[in-house]
Design a protein around this motif. Structure first.
Motif, PDB file in Angstrom:
ATOM      1  N   SER A   1       0.796  -1.233   0.022  1.00 35.40           N
ATOM      2  CA  SER A   1       0.188  -0.033  -0.124  1.00 35.40           C
ATOM      3  C   SER A   1       0.862   1.089   0.030  1.00 35.40           C
ATOM      4  CB  SER A   1      -0.836   0.033   1.279  1.00 35.40           C
ATOM      5  OG  SER A   1      -1.466   1.273   1.432  1.00 35.40           O
ATOM      6  N   SER A   2       0.538   2.272  -0.437  1.00 32.89           N
ATOM      7  CA  SER A   2       1.154   3.621  -0.700  1.00 32.89           C
ATOM      8  C   SER A   2       1.094   4.362   0.598  1.00 32.89           C
ATOM      9  CB  SER A   2       0.790   4.382  -1.996  1.00 32.89           C
ATOM     10  OG  SER A   2      -0.675   4.520  -2.121  1.00 32.89           O
TER      11      SER A   2
ATOM     12  N   ASN B   1      -1.146   1.139 -19.052  1.00 31.71           N
ATOM     13  CA  ASN B   1      -1.805   1.676 -17.849  1.00 31.71           C
ATOM     14  C   ASN B   1      -1.686   0.339 -16.749  1.00 31.71           C
ATOM     15  OD1 ASN B   1      -3.769   2.839 -15.977  1.00 31.71           O
ATOM     16  ND2 ASN B   1      -5.295   1.655 -16.865  1.00 31.71           N
ATOM     17  N   VAL B   2      -1.151   0.682 -15.639  1.00 28.34           N
ATOM     18  CA  VAL B   2      -0.864  -0.070 -14.435  1.00 28.34           C
ATOM     19  C   VAL B   2      -2.075   0.250 -13.562  1.00 28.34           C
ATOM     20  CG1 VAL B   2       0.584  -0.916 -12.716  1.00 28.34           C
ATOM     21  CG2 VAL B   2       1.383  -0.016 -14.905  1.00 28.34           C
ATOM     22  N   THR B   3      -3.030  -0.759 -12.965  1.00 27.47           N
ATOM     23  CA  THR B   3      -4.040  -0.441 -12.169  1.00 27.47           C
ATOM     24  C   THR B   3      -4.348  -1.701 -11.122  1.00 27.47           C
ATOM     25  OG1 THR B   3      -6.381   0.078 -12.197  1.00 27.47           O
ATOM     26  CG2 THR B   3      -5.510  -1.395 -13.996  1.00 27.47           C
ATOM     27  N   PHE B   4      -5.080  -1.479 -10.444  1.00 28.23           N
ATOM     28  CA  PHE B   4      -5.673  -2.377  -9.511  1.00 28.23           C
ATOM     29  C   PHE B   4      -7.212  -2.871 -10.044  1.00 28.23           C
ATOM     30  CE2 PHE B   4      -2.347  -1.284  -6.220  1.00 28.23           C
ATOM     31  CZ  PHE B   4      -1.802  -2.519  -6.308  1.00 28.23           C
ATOM     32  N   GLU B   5      -7.501  -2.320 -11.095  1.00 25.34           N
ATOM     33  CA  GLU B   5      -8.960  -2.629 -11.531  1.00 25.34           C
ATOM     34  C   GLU B   5      -8.937  -4.172 -11.865  1.00 25.34           C
ATOM     35  OE1 GLU B   5     -11.656  -0.714 -11.984  1.00 25.34           O
ATOM     36  OE2 GLU B   5     -10.806   1.157 -11.658  1.00 25.34           O
TER      37      GLU B   5
ATOM     38  N   ASN C   1       7.724  -4.972  -1.436  1.00 28.13           N
ATOM     39  CA  ASN C   1       8.423  -3.496  -0.941  1.00 28.13           C
ATOM     40  C   ASN C   1       7.954  -2.315  -2.106  1.00 28.13           C
ATOM     41  OD1 ASN C   1      10.200  -3.800  -2.677  1.00 28.13           O
ATOM     42  ND2 ASN C   1      11.471  -4.704  -1.381  1.00 28.13           N
ATOM     43  N   LEU C   2       7.420  -2.761  -3.084  1.00 26.38           N
ATOM     44  CA  LEU C   2       7.144  -1.690  -4.193  1.00 26.38           C
ATOM     45  C   LEU C   2       5.530  -1.066  -4.097  1.00 26.38           C
ATOM     46  CD1 LEU C   2       8.867  -3.078  -7.234  1.00 26.38           C
ATOM     47  CD2 LEU C   2       9.709  -1.142  -5.888  1.00 26.38           C
ATOM     48  N   THR C   3       5.128   0.296  -4.297  1.00 25.77           N
ATOM     49  CA  THR C   3       3.993   0.711  -4.222  1.00 25.77           C
ATOM     50  C   THR C   3       3.470   0.819  -5.957  1.00 25.77           C
ATOM     51  OG1 THR C   3       4.602   2.930  -4.588  1.00 25.77           O
ATOM     52  CG2 THR C   3       4.408   2.187  -2.247  1.00 25.77           C
ATOM     53  N   ILE C   4       2.378   0.836  -6.145  1.00 19.51           N
ATOM     54  CA  ILE C   4       1.826   0.952  -7.459  1.00 19.51           C
ATOM     55  C   ILE C   4       2.503   2.126  -8.318  1.00 19.51           C
ATOM     56  CG2 ILE C   4      -0.150   2.365  -7.049  1.00 19.51           C
ATOM     57  CD1 ILE C   4      -1.518   0.727  -9.114  1.00 19.51           C
ATOM     58  N   ASP C   5       2.899   3.411  -7.667  1.00 22.88           N
ATOM     59  CA  ASP C   5       3.718   4.324  -8.430  1.00 22.88           C
ATOM     60  C   ASP C   5       4.994   4.047  -8.789  1.00 22.88           C
ATOM     61  OD1 ASP C   5       1.505   5.979  -8.476  1.00 22.88           O
ATOM     62  OD2 ASP C   5       2.106   7.070  -6.836  1.00 22.88           O
ATOM     63  N   GLU C   6       5.680   3.065  -7.692  1.00 29.25           N
ATOM     64  CA  GLU C   6       7.132   2.830  -7.922  1.00 29.25           C
ATOM     65  C   GLU C   6       6.963   1.712  -9.163  1.00 29.25           C
ATOM     66  OE1 GLU C   6       8.555   3.694  -3.413  1.00 29.25           O
ATOM     67  OE2 GLU C   6       7.953   1.726  -4.010  1.00 29.25           O
TER      68      GLU C   6
ATOM     69  N   ILE D   1      -7.336   7.001  -8.150  1.00 28.78           N
ATOM     70  CA  ILE D   1      -8.336   6.744  -7.691  1.00 28.78           C
ATOM     71  C   ILE D   1      -8.243   5.585  -6.498  1.00 28.78           C
ATOM     72  CG2 ILE D   1      -9.201   4.943  -9.185  1.00 28.78           C
ATOM     73  CD1 ILE D   1     -12.049   6.098  -8.912  1.00 28.78           C
ATOM     74  N   ASP D   2      -7.284   4.576  -6.711  1.00 28.54           N
ATOM     75  CA  ASP D   2      -6.902   3.531  -5.871  1.00 28.54           C
ATOM     76  C   ASP D   2      -6.340   3.994  -4.567  1.00 28.54           C
ATOM     77  OD1 ASP D   2      -8.154   1.186  -7.596  1.00 28.54           O
ATOM     78  OD2 ASP D   2      -6.226   1.674  -8.733  1.00 28.54           O
ATOM     79  N   GLU D   3      -5.275   4.722  -4.897  1.00 28.36           N
ATOM     80  CA  GLU D   3      -4.471   5.382  -3.719  1.00 28.36           C
ATOM     81  C   GLU D   3      -5.503   6.246  -2.778  1.00 28.36           C
ATOM     82  OE1 GLU D   3      -0.200   7.544  -2.994  1.00 28.36           O
ATOM     83  OE2 GLU D   3      -1.096   7.610  -4.846  1.00 28.36           O
ATOM     84  N   ILE D   4      -6.235   7.080  -3.460  1.00 30.94           N
ATOM     85  CA  ILE D   4      -7.124   7.964  -2.581  1.00 30.94           C
ATOM     86  C   ILE D   4      -8.177   7.191  -1.807  1.00 30.94           C
ATOM     87  CG2 ILE D   4      -9.310   9.637  -3.091  1.00 30.94           C
ATOM     88  CD1 ILE D   4      -7.758  10.780  -5.233  1.00 30.94           C
ATOM     89  N   LYS D   5      -8.754   6.100  -2.387  1.00 34.56           N
ATOM     90  CA  LYS D   5      -9.577   5.140  -1.723  1.00 34.56           C
ATOM     91  C   LYS D   5      -8.940   4.622  -0.572  1.00 34.56           C
ATOM     92  CE  LYS D   5     -12.658   3.440  -5.288  1.00 34.56           C
ATOM     93  NZ  LYS D   5     -12.792   2.372  -6.161  1.00 34.56           N
ATOM     94  N   GLN D   6      -7.604   4.191  -0.386  1.00 33.55           N
ATOM     95  CA  GLN D   6      -6.742   3.992   0.566  1.00 33.55           C
ATOM     96  C   GLN D   6      -6.656   4.937   1.611  1.00 33.55           C
ATOM     97  OE1 GLN D   6      -3.041   2.273  -0.860  1.00 33.55           O
ATOM     98  NE2 GLN D   6      -3.949   0.545  -1.994  1.00 33.55           N
TER      99      GLN D   6
END
Length: 715
Positions: free
Chosen positions: A301-302, A329-333, A452-457, A600-605
């Motif tokens: 998680s970021s 596009n990299v996503t958790f959708e 150890n990586l976030t989605i942005d990294e 949107i995923d990070e904001i939800k977190q």
């Protein structure tokens, strides 16, 4: 240097505006059309355009004022029908010539138009009008929409009056009334109850049931029974009025799904698009492949790196001719989601510099210079097989080709690209799935705990891999033709792309950025409130919205729903269509900067994390509140007992209530004297302690004695 692309708008100093409708880079043949006249496209010399541009006699229009932005759901059935008919005829005419350039030559064009006239039983001028509108509108389907938006009082209904609107009654019947909002609500409620259902009631029966529910009154017959009796004919709507409003209120898709089932709709009634008659060998931008895969790595998680959030989905778009990766596009959708696919397509058709800056990457010149609209997209039955995509892709003038199910070999190019990305990332990243299998054997260490990586990294890593692939990866298996060999073209995607654009029929079609975003970005519903445009618990505004009093109006008249377009990767801004029909950008308010440049995923977190913290604080608050209530109850009880002990029962109510103001003054004076005595007594005691030279522990003891014997000191 001026670079010519299809749909480029040029304006002369005298006000004349032209659009380039065809551009052949090899033969330098350019056809343009006058945007202010109904005339056929004309041939224009490239050197003439370049000379006029260098002499500042023409300028390039960055914004396309001739493009009409519409919401598909707001189009009338008549507009859709006329657009569909015109689109069918235009496609028929274009299919009558072997290559596109021939349609601009009169002898071939005249022959094709005559065939269309005979086929569709229309006149010559109608076909000409359709073709000219098609070229002026940017060679997309919405360019053929009728100009109903410029006619009449669109969206305005006639005012109610005493006189009935509409044609006079022919039969002498007194039935029929003016339809107001209340009657329309009756119609809509009745349709939802009786027409949009599996019972498949006819419209006539639906109308009669609406009359029963809303236009009858209960009376008692001669036998004493209550019976429903229809109201006076002059106070009920006619069936023709109901049918008129049914055509305006009806949703054909909802009608088919609710009456015959979703399966029947998608199987027999949805639009069928796409063909596979063209060859990707024509050059870049002819055919793209799109696919998605769940990457073999676990991310954290970021917000809290102690939380493992699972494996991301990578959506990739690749140009078949050059093997250039044109969008990602990299996503958790969810896998093969509509939103993830649309964002990847939008990324492929728009400039990449701003996208890369979000992840701290600055592009060099021509490092990822791809921003065009393809002719065809090849996908499997997951990404682009659904009703949602049909209008979007059709609006951009793109055809879709779907692969058979369970045949990944049909898209070997993009599958190989996924394999290369995995190969580059796995040796260095932690949390990688072992042996490509998401299983653990007894005694094995759980690789997921190493994440150890976030989605942005991880997205930044993917971008770096894409840039390497496009600019440095050697395509050993790529087969060069004779011309490419003679030109010594390197087997690197960017080199093949440049060769195709410059020396082959790589006709890169460009569309305004607003058009691409409007058709491809996911949509949702926002609310115009007095505090801003609310979307996903965030607030947005713009200079336009403030100038036009959106929020003041919402405070006076109440909130209002509005359609929102958004980029799930960055909710710093959203889009909507304003009153002027413009695709309008709204920015996040300054006090919500914690959400800036976040997806949107990070904001939800973040929101979930804040809610968790609030819940913990509320639990502690509730516990302390119980202690507060107990303390208040104890003090009140003590005061009650003391009052009862001193209460004089011989005093009447009147005597007790007399002189409250004077009693308050005396109590105030008493409290002042007591406070002064406490201060003086405290200073005397402390002076005595200090003179004796006591230690800090002994001083603490004296302070305790001071508190216990306070009243004695005062006495």
């Amino acid at each position: 240097m001026l670079e010519f692309n299809e749909n480029l708008l040029l304006r002369y100093h005298d006000g004349k505006t032209i659009r380039i409708v065809y551009c052949d880079r090899i033969s330098t043949i350019i056809y343009a059309i006058d945007m202010d006249k109904v005339r056929w496209p004309f041939l224009i010399r490239e050197d003439e355009l370049i000379s006029d541009y260098n002499n500042e006699e023409i300028t390039i229009l960055e914004n396309d004022p001739y493009t009409r932005y519409v919401v598909e759901e707001e189009l009338s059935n008549a507009e859709k029908e006329r657009r569909g008919k015109a689109w069918e005829i235009v496609k028929f005419v274009l299919e009558q010539v072997d290559t596109e350039v021939l349609i601009f030559k009169s002898r071939y064009r005249e022959k094709a138009i005559k065939l269309a006239v005979a086929q569709y039983k229309i006149n010559y001028s109608t076909v000409k009008s359709y073709l000219v509108r098609y070229w002026k509108g940017g060679k997309i389907r919405n360019g053929l929409l009728p100009a109903f938006n410029l006619c009449g009082s669109i969206g305005k209904e006639r005012k109610n009056g005493d006189k009935k609107r509409g044609r006079p009654r022919k039969s002498g019947s007194k039935q029929g009334i003016n339809i107001d909002d209340k009657i329309k609500r009756y119609f809509q409620t009745g349709l939802n109850r009786y027409y949009y259902s599996g019972r498949q009631n006819s419209l006539k029966v639906t109308y009669e049931l609406i009359l029963k529910d809303f236009f009858t009154e209960t009376k008692v017959d001669i036998n004493g029974n209550k019976v429903p009796v229809i109201k006076e004919p002059s106070s009920i709507p006619t069936y023709h009025q109901f049918f008129y409003w049914f055509k305006k209120l009806n949703n054909p898709k909802k009608e088919l799904i609710n009456r015959k089932g979703a399966r029947n709709y998608f199987q027999n009634h949805r639009t069928i698009i796409g063909n596979s008659t063209q060859d990707a060998g024509l050059g870049p931008g002819t055919l793209w492949q799109i696919d998605s895969t769940q990457f073999d790595i676990y991310l954290v998680s970021s917000i809290d790196r102690n939380l493992i959030v699972g494996r991301p989905t990578l959506v990739c778009v690749i140009d078949v001719f050059s093997r250039m990766i044109v969008g990602v596009n990299v996503t958790f959708e969810s896998f093969n989601s509509y939103t993830g696919t649309m964002v990847a397509l939008a990324n492929s058709m728009l400039p990449k510099s701003e996208f890369c800056k979000q992840f701290g990457i600055t592009l060099d010149k021509d490092e990822w210079d791809v921003a065009c609209v393809p002719q065809r997209i090849f996908a499997d039955r997951g990404e682009l097989n659904g009703k949602q995509i049909e209008d979007a892709i059709g609006g951009l003038g793109i055809s879709i080709q779907n692969a058979p199910p369970y045949r990944a070999d049909y898209k070997g190019i993009i599958e190989q690209a996924f394999a290369q990305l995995n190969i580059k990332v796995k040796p260095f990243a932690d949390g990688v799935v072992k042996n490509g299998k998401n299983t653990l054997k007894r005694g094995d260490e759980d690789y997921r705990l190493k994440a150890n990586l976030t989605i942005d990294e991880f997205t930044r890593i993917v971008i770096k891999c894409v840039l390497f692939h496009n600019n440095h990866h050697v395509l050993s298996e790529y087969v060069l033709d004779e011309m490419m060999i003679s030109e010594e073209v390197e087997k690197i995607p960017v080199k093949i792309w440049e060769y195709g654009v410059n020396d082959m029929k790589g006709q890169l079609r460009v569309l305004p950025e607003q058009t691409v975003k409007m058709h491809l970005l996911p949509t949702d519903i926002g609310t115009i409130t007095s505090r801003g445009v609310r979307f996903k618990k965030m607030l947005y505004a713009s200079d336009y919205s403030l100038k036009n009093n959106w929020f003041q109006t919402a405070r006076i008249n109440g909130s209002k729903k509005v359609k929102i377009w958004y980029d799930p990767r960055d909710l710093s801004y959203v889009y909507t269509i304003n009153e002027d029909g413009e695709f309008h950008k709204l920015n996040l308010l300054e006090h919500l900067t914690k959400y800036e440049n976040k997806g949107i995923d990070e904001i939800k977190q973040i929101i979930k994390h804040e809610q968790t913290m609030d819940n913990k604080s509320k639990e502690q608050e509730l516990q302390e509140k119980m202690k507060l209530y107990d303390d208040i109850q104890t003090i009140v009880g003590q005061g009650k007992r003391n009052t009862e002990a001193e209460k004089d029962d011989y005093l009447s109510k009147t005597q007790r209530l007399r002189g409250i103001r004077e009693n308050q003054r005396e109590e105030r004076e008493l409290q002042r004297e007591l406070n002064i005595q406490k201060v003086e007594a405290g200073e005397t005691l402390m002076e005595s302690v200090e003179k004796q030279g006591y230690t800090e522990d002994e001083l603490d003891l004296f302070r305790a004695i001071q508190e216990l014997d306070w009243d004695d000191d005062i006495e």
